[in-house]
Scaffold this active site. Structure first.
Site, mmCIF file in Angstrom:
data_model
loop_
_atom_site.group_PDB
_atom_site.id
_atom_site.type_symbol
_atom_site.label_atom_id
_atom_site.label_comp_id
_atom_site.label_asym_id
_atom_site.label_seq_id
_atom_site.Cartn_x
_atom_site.Cartn_y
_atom_site.Cartn_z
ATOM 1 N N GLU A 40 0.733 -1.136 0.113
ATOM 2 C CA GLU A 40 0.209 -0.094 -0.066
ATOM 3 C C GLU A 40 1.128 1.508 -0.032
ATOM 4 O O GLU A 40 1.999 1.217 0.478
ATOM 5 C CB GLU A 40 -0.984 0.012 1.175
ATOM 6 N N LYS A 114 -9.490 1.995 -2.422
ATOM 7 C CA LYS A 114 -9.881 1.398 -0.945
ATOM 8 C C LYS A 114 -11.156 2.108 -0.400
ATOM 9 O O LYS A 114 -11.304 3.195 -0.650
ATOM 10 C CB LYS A 114 -8.749 1.855 -0.049
ATOM 11 N N CYS A 155 -5.407 -2.982 2.900
ATOM 12 C CA CYS A 155 -5.130 -2.894 4.354
ATOM 13 C C CYS A 155 -6.425 -2.841 5.142
ATOM 14 O O CYS A 155 -6.931 -4.096 5.394
ATOM 15 C CB CYS A 155 -4.581 -1.644 4.440
#
Length: 276
Positions: A40, A114, A155
């Site tokens: 990330e 995300k 994440c």
């Protein structure tokens, strides 16, 4: 297929991070990898919104993305860019945390923004408000690749099982979880969460991570957990990269997906239920 986890300690200077990632990608290819995975925000890990505003670019102006795409074409290797921090045209000026799948011809095959923002108070000394600087995505993505169908997450998404179940039921055989996980929550939850997502979906989970204490030109460094992992569909950790930067290769056998799903076909057993 042989895959490579590229574990980085990204700074807040995109050109430096590009040089490191490019060298790692070349090493991955030399070790026989056909698909490589970066973590990330590999282009800029920073806690300073002002600095991010100075160094991040719109996708069409970003230098990291085309450089890595060109290198994929040169080497003939597929790549997941775990994510790039990118400017957007949003009125509030927030960035995108965007993951990319790049083909061995250097083409962008898929993009994913995300969805879940890391807004937490880990401790009085360690707080995060990702949504202050980044706007959440709205669309789940499954990418078609030679490795298999990849369900893309980033994440903090790993804590939301419904997203991963939806990806698996949409055909994903591999779930990617590129991360810059907090060293505190990582030590407590990282492996457990990755193994849970693999077991409940019957997917491989490929999780390239940031690691260590990150150099900062702004005087406030951040520490991440490391331990990039590949987890098999039955829940076994096939590889754990520890806390050092570098390239870790492992062979992935996609037949294990169908084997796990035959043994426990939980993806077919959903039932409607009334809320509590």
């Amino acid at each position: 297929m042989r895959v490579a986890l590229l574990q980085m300690t990204s700074s807040d200077i995109p050109s430096d991070n590009l040089a490191v990632a490019s060298a790692m990608l070349r090493q991955a290819k030399s070790e026989g990898a056909e698909f490589a995975f970066l973590p990330e925000v590999m282009n800029c890990l920073s806690t300073s919104r002002r600095h991010q505003q100075e160094v991040l670019q719109l996708e069409e102006d970003d230098e990291t993305l085309p450089a890595l795409a060109a290198l994929c074409a040169e080497l003939g290797i597929w790549l997941l860019i775990g994510s790039l921090g990118l400017k957007t045209n949003d009125p509030d000026g927030r960035f995108a945390n965007r993951s990319f799948v790049i083909s061995d011809a250097g083409e962008i095959v898929a993009r994913y923004d995300k969805i879940h923002m890391f807004d937490v108070d880990v401790s009085p000394e360690e707080t995060y408000r990702e949504s202050d600087g980044y706007r959440p995505g709205e669309t789940a993505v499954v990418a078609e690749t030679p490795l298999g169908k990849i369900g893309m997450t980033i994440c903090y998404d790993v804590r939301f099982g419904a997203l991963h179940r939806a990806l698996a039921q949409a055909g994903a055989q591999i779930l990617t979880v590129p991360a810059a996980f907090s060293h505190v929550t990582g030590a407590a939850h990282w492996e457990t969460l990755l193994r849970a997502r693999a077991i409940e979906t019957g997917c491989f989970v490929i999780a390239p991570a940031q690691t260590g204490t990150h150099p900062s030109s702004q005087g406030h460094s951040r520490r991440t957990h490391g331990h990039s992992m590949v987890v098999a569909p039955w829940g076994e950790v096939l590889v754990d990269a520890g806390v050092e930067t570098g390239v870790t290769v492992v062979d992935v056998d996609l037949s294990l997906v169908q084997k796990a799903r035959r043994q426990v076909p939980a993806l077919q057993h959903d039932r409607e239920f009334n809320g509590p």
